[in-house]
Design a protein around this motif. Structure first.
Motif, PDB file in Angstrom:
ATOM      1  N   LEU A  61       0.019 -11.245  -3.720  1.00 40.93           N
ATOM      2  CA  LEU A  61       1.390 -10.761  -3.856  1.00 40.93           C
ATOM      3  C   LEU A  61       1.427  -9.250  -3.671  1.00 40.93           C
ATOM      4  O   LEU A  61       0.807  -8.508  -4.442  1.00 40.93           O
ATOM      5  N   GLU A  62       2.140  -8.801  -2.638  1.00 40.40           N
ATOM      6  CA  GLU A  62       2.409  -7.370  -2.466  1.00 40.40           C
ATOM      7  C   GLU A  62       3.884  -7.185  -2.763  1.00 40.40           C
ATOM      8  O   GLU A  62       4.742  -7.623  -2.001  1.00 40.40           O
ATOM      9  N   LEU A  63       4.173  -6.551  -3.906  1.00 39.34           N
ATOM     10  CA  LEU A  63       5.529  -6.562  -4.441  1.00 39.34           C
ATOM     11  C   LEU A  63       6.157  -5.171  -4.402  1.00 39.34           C
ATOM     12  O   LEU A  63       5.792  -4.335  -3.598  1.00 39.34           O
ATOM     13  N   GLY A  64       7.130  -4.948  -5.265  1.00 36.22           N
ATOM     14  CA  GLY A  64       7.924  -3.733  -5.207  1.00 36.22           C
ATOM     15  C   GLY A  64       7.144  -2.483  -5.591  1.00 36.22           C
ATOM     16  O   GLY A  64       6.016  -2.540  -6.079  1.00 36.22           O
ATOM     17  N   GLY A  65       7.767  -1.360  -5.338  1.00 37.12           N
ATOM     18  CA  GLY A  65       7.138  -0.089  -5.669  1.00 37.12           C
ATOM     19  C   GLY A  65       8.159   0.946  -6.079  1.00 37.12           C
ATOM     20  O   GLY A  65       9.355   0.798  -5.855  1.00 37.12           O
ATOM     21  N   LYS A  66       7.658   1.968  -6.717  1.00 40.81           N
ATOM     22  CA  LYS A  66       8.467   3.143  -7.062  1.00 40.81           C
ATOM     23  C   LYS A  66       7.545   4.336  -6.886  1.00 40.81           C
ATOM     24  O   LYS A  66       7.142   4.996  -7.848  1.00 40.81           O
TER      25      LYS A  66
ATOM     26  N   ASN B 172       2.319   7.636 -14.331  1.00 38.15           N
ATOM     27  CA  ASN B 172       1.778   6.376 -14.847  1.00 38.15           C
ATOM     28  C   ASN B 172       2.742   5.640 -15.765  1.00 38.15           C
ATOM     29  O   ASN B 172       2.539   4.454 -16.051  1.00 38.15           O
ATOM     30  N   ASP B 173       3.791   6.298 -16.204  1.00 41.90           N
ATOM     31  CA  ASP B 173       4.769   5.663 -17.092  1.00 41.90           C
ATOM     32  C   ASP B 173       5.788   4.888 -16.262  1.00 41.90           C
ATOM     33  O   ASP B 173       6.971   5.222 -16.187  1.00 41.90           O
ATOM     34  N   SER B 174       5.317   3.839 -15.604  1.00 40.56           N
ATOM     35  CA  SER B 174       6.156   3.029 -14.733  1.00 40.56           C
ATOM     36  C   SER B 174       5.582   1.621 -14.672  1.00 40.56           C
ATOM     37  O   SER B 174       4.358   1.444 -14.695  1.00 40.56           O
ATOM     38  N   PRO B 175       6.436   0.607 -14.590  1.00 39.74           N
ATOM     39  CA  PRO B 175       5.906  -0.749 -14.434  1.00 39.74           C
ATOM     40  C   PRO B 175       5.327  -0.992 -13.060  1.00 39.74           C
ATOM     41  O   PRO B 175       4.615  -1.974 -12.840  1.00 39.74           O
ATOM     42  N   TYR B 176       5.644  -0.103 -12.107  1.00 39.27           N
ATOM     43  CA  TYR B 176       5.152  -0.244 -10.733  1.00 39.27           C
ATOM     44  C   TYR B 176       3.892   0.598 -10.536  1.00 39.27           C
ATOM     45  O   TYR B 176       3.726   1.641 -11.156  1.00 39.27           O
ATOM     46  N   GLY B 177       3.038   0.124  -9.623  1.00 40.29           N
ATOM     47  CA  GLY B 177       1.829   0.887  -9.324  1.00 40.29           C
ATOM     48  C   GLY B 177       1.318   0.585  -7.934  1.00 40.29           C
ATOM     49  O   GLY B 177       0.147   0.246  -7.754  1.00 40.29           O
TER      50      GLY B 177
ATOM     51  N   ALA C 170      -7.980   9.956  -9.211  1.00 40.38           N
ATOM     52  CA  ALA C 170      -8.703   9.041 -10.100  1.00 40.38           C
ATOM     53  C   ALA C 170      -7.878   8.658 -11.318  1.00 40.38           C
ATOM     54  O   ALA C 170      -8.078   7.586 -11.911  1.00 40.38           O
ATOM     55  N   SER C 171      -6.917   9.506 -11.705  1.00 42.07           N
ATOM     56  CA  SER C 171      -6.155   9.289 -12.938  1.00 42.07           C
ATOM     57  C   SER C 171      -4.919   8.424 -12.745  1.00 42.07           C
ATOM     58  O   SER C 171      -4.344   7.947 -13.730  1.00 42.07           O
ATOM     59  N   LEU C 172      -4.492   8.231 -11.509  1.00 45.50           N
ATOM     60  CA  LEU C 172      -3.239   7.517 -11.260  1.00 45.50           C
ATOM     61  C   LEU C 172      -3.483   6.005 -11.190  1.00 45.50           C
ATOM     62  O   LEU C 172      -4.389   5.544 -10.496  1.00 45.50           O
ATOM     63  N   ARG C 173      -2.655   5.236 -11.882  1.00 43.87           N
ATOM     64  CA  ARG C 173      -2.786   3.785 -11.924  1.00 43.87           C
ATOM     65  C   ARG C 173      -1.957   3.169 -10.799  1.00 43.87           C
ATOM     66  O   ARG C 173      -0.862   2.638 -11.012  1.00 43.87           O
ATOM     67  N   VAL C 174      -2.492   3.273  -9.602  1.00 42.91           N
ATOM     68  CA  VAL C 174      -1.819   2.759  -8.409  1.00 42.91           C
ATOM     69  C   VAL C 174      -2.867   2.189  -7.463  1.00 42.91           C
ATOM     70  O   VAL C 174      -4.063   2.442  -7.612  1.00 42.91           O
ATOM     71  N   GLY C 175      -2.404   1.433  -6.451  1.00 38.81           N
ATOM     72  CA  GLY C 175      -3.325   0.832  -5.509  1.00 38.81           C
ATOM     73  C   GLY C 175      -3.777   1.754  -4.405  1.00 38.81           C
ATOM     74  O   GLY C 175      -4.877   1.591  -3.863  1.00 38.81           O
ATOM     75  N   THR C 176      -2.934   2.723  -4.018  1.00 37.22           N
ATOM     76  CA  THR C 176      -3.269   3.664  -2.950  1.00 37.22           C
ATOM     77  C   THR C 176      -2.793   5.054  -3.341  1.00 37.22           C
ATOM     78  O   THR C 176      -1.679   5.201  -3.859  1.00 37.22           O
TER      79      THR C 176
ATOM     80  N   GLY D 231       0.312  -3.816 -11.869  1.00 39.43           N
ATOM     81  CA  GLY D 231       1.542  -4.052 -12.613  1.00 39.43           C
ATOM     82  C   GLY D 231       2.510  -4.903 -11.816  1.00 39.43           C
ATOM     83  O   GLY D 231       2.134  -5.894 -11.181  1.00 39.43           O
ATOM     84  N   ARG D 232       3.780  -4.488 -11.814  1.00 41.71           N
ATOM     85  CA  ARG D 232       4.805  -5.246 -11.099  1.00 41.71           C
ATOM     86  C   ARG D 232       4.755  -5.033  -9.585  1.00 41.71           C
ATOM     87  O   ARG D 232       5.604  -5.541  -8.859  1.00 41.71           O
ATOM     88  N   SER D 233       3.761  -4.287  -9.128  1.00 34.71           N
ATOM     89  CA  SER D 233       3.617  -4.072  -7.697  1.00 34.71           C
ATOM     90  C   SER D 233       2.713  -5.090  -7.021  1.00 34.71           C
ATOM     91  O   SER D 233       2.503  -5.002  -5.811  1.00 34.71           O
ATOM     92  N   GLY D 234       2.183  -6.028  -7.769  1.00 34.47           N
ATOM     93  CA  GLY D 234       1.490  -7.082  -7.064  1.00 34.47           C
ATOM     94  C   GLY D 234       0.245  -7.612  -7.728  1.00 34.47           C
ATOM     95  O   GLY D 234      -0.132  -7.229  -8.840  1.00 34.47           O
ATOM     96  N   LEU D 235      -0.401  -8.518  -6.995  1.00 39.00           N
ATOM     97  CA  LEU D 235      -1.581  -9.223  -7.476  1.00 39.00           C
ATOM     98  C   LEU D 235      -2.528  -9.396  -6.305  1.00 39.00           C
ATOM     99  O   LEU D 235      -2.170  -9.961  -5.277  1.00 39.00           O
TER     100      LEU D 235
END
Length: 492
Positions: A257-262, A408-413, A431-437, A456-460
């Motif tokens: 799942l590649e989902l939404g982003g912010k 990092n204070d976001s449901p999206y990553g 290294a500190s950011l909780r995101v995929g890219t 998070g809500r950005s996918g699986l």
């Protein structure tokens, strides 16, 4: 292309090598968002068409030649398909432009070539990537085989209809799977053309099927919950992704799942401002902001925030709305009236939340001019929800720790960008950011070997390179006795 009727082109499902148009049965129109008029008609699929397509893909996988071809044979067909994509680039590009308003300069010069690149890369990757060999001291030879998983359901989004469909089907096909593709009902034309070209390239019937229709209680739910499907890959909004995962879980079908982003964009005080403004404008306004990776949360160090915002507004004002079929146009309309109402609603509520529109506004028709908003509080929906339009919020920050916590204070990553000339900071913050890219001093630069996906809500899950191999295959361990067994059974 298929024949025309009253200037409306007819497209069909592509199932088992045959194209089935709407004829006198139920159908739906694709409306050109620039002209407001229907330009193409499609058959409206149901559970019955979903069954037909899955059955065709199942037969093609279980007894057809595609999974049994050598990787080199599949590679040759996929390269031929890539050639045909480029030969038919204008038809493919105009299909996406007329379906959803994407400027033809983008669909022709970026999306279509990237589609061909996806096909070539995964064809080569599957043919050339080695598997693992495990040395053994027990007189055995152990290695891994990567067998095709089976029937893959791929559901593509409306914002990059052709390119993101190819991102899903190219690795699935390269590894020997068969595919049922459901495009978004807002933008189904280009992938239908692609399925026609696949047959022309020599792909056997049933290997790539395309079924048109809606999602809930329609083709989409019938496919994702189908008992005879082995993988489901989906790109789209997070709420729909939850429904897809729930349906697939009925049969324990693996999902990607590649989902939404912010997407967050962080500009530090030492950034090259010229470069940061240029990339930030692209990240916020490309495809009228209808990009899951859009850098719509912009954080600028307080010492440069005023100048940066002024220059970003200047870059935004250069993007003049126009006919997306005109090669000179860089900003097309939003994809539909419904989506335009959603995005306009965010613009209309800026003052209510205490913010200021520094530049931008809803325009005529389905246009929204590139919009820069300042002064919004942290809880404003504009800063937290996926607007999916050309709207970027600018927020000043003071310290590195502060902005990392804010990002990092976001449901999206899904992704983030950062601009700095400090190499240590670049690595530290990435290294500190909780995101995929994380993109540093750039945006949307893709290495197809690298993992792509979100948290998070950005996918699986992740796709790309060997990550796609892991998803679209069933890894198999093979252990062969080749010598005298010293007595150890090797059990873990």
């Amino acid at each position: 292309m298929a024949g025309a009727q009253s200037d409306v082109e007819l497209f069909g499902h592509v199932i088992d090598g045959e194209e089935i148009t709407a004829g006198d049965g139920p159908g739906f129109d694709s409306v050109d968002p620039y002209t407001g008029r229907p330009w193409a008609r499609f058959p409206l699929g149901s559970g019955a068409e979903a069954d037909l397509a899955v059955d065709a893909a199942r037969r093609a996988f279980d007894s057809g030649p595609w999974p049994r071809m050598s990787r080199s044979e599949r590679r040759a067909i996929l390269h031929r398909l890539a050639d045909l994509v480029l030969e038919n680039r204008r038809d493919l590009a105009l299909a996406d432009t007329r379906d959803m308003g994407k400027p033809v300069s983008q669909s022709l010069n970026k999306d279509v070539p990237r589609t061909a690149e996806n096909l070539r890369f995964f064809a080569d990757h599957a043919a050339l990537t080695p598997a693992e060999l495990y040395p053994s001291d027990t007189g055995h030879h152990a290695y891994t085989r990567y067998e095709p998983a089976g029937v893959v359901v791929a559901i593509a989004p409306w914002n990059f209809p052709l390119m993101l469909a190819s991102w899903k089907i190219a690795p699935a096909l390269a590894w020997g799977n068969t595919v049922v593709l459901k495009p978004a009902e807002d933008s189904p034309a280009s992938v239908t053309i692609l399925a026609r070209l696949a047959l022309e390239a020599g792909m056997p019937p049933g290997v790539l099927n395309v079924v048109h229709g809606y999602g809930p209680d329609s083709v989409g739910s019938a496919l994702t919950g189908h008992a005879r499907v082995d993988r489901v890959t989906f790109t789209g909004e997070s709420a729909t992704g939850t429904a897809v995962a729930r349906a697939a879980a009925t049969h324990l079908t693996p999902v990607s799942l590649e989902l939404g982003g912010k997407g967050a964009n962080v500009v530090f005080a030492d950034a090259d401002i010229d470069q940061a403004v240029e990339w930030s404008a692209r990240a916020a306004f490309t495809n009228a902001g209808q990009v899951c990776l859009a850098g719509s949360r912009l954080y600028v160090h307080r010492s440069i925030a005023e100048e940066f915002t002024r220059r970003l507004c200047g870059a935004a004002d250069l993007l003049v709305p126009g006919d997306p079929k005109d090669p000179a146009t860089l900003l097309g309309p939003l994809s539909s009236g419904e989506h335009h109402r959603k995005v306009s609603g965010y613009l209309d509520s800026v003052a209510e939340w205490g913010g200021t529109v520094a530049t931008g506004a809803a325009g005529p028709g389905l246009f929204v001019r590139p919009t820069v908003v300042t002064g919004l509080p942290k809880e404003a929906p504009h800063r937290n929800e996926e607007v999916f339009g050309p709207l970027v919020t600018v927020t000043p920050f003071d310290t590195e720790d502060e902005v990392v916590a804010e990002v990092n204070d976001s449901p999206y990553g899904l992704n983030a960008m950062l601009f700095t000339e400090d190499l240590s900071r670049a690595h530290r913050v990435a290294a500190s950011l909780r995101v995929g890219t994380v993109w540093v001093n750039c945006f949307f630069v893709r290495d197809l070997r690298a993992p792509f996906g979100g948290v998070g809500r950005s996918g699986l899950g992740r796709e790309g390179g060997t990550y796609s191999r892991e998803f679209f295959t069933e890894p198999k361990a093979v252990v062969v006795r080749v010598g005298e067994d010293p007595g150890a059974d090797g059990a873990a």
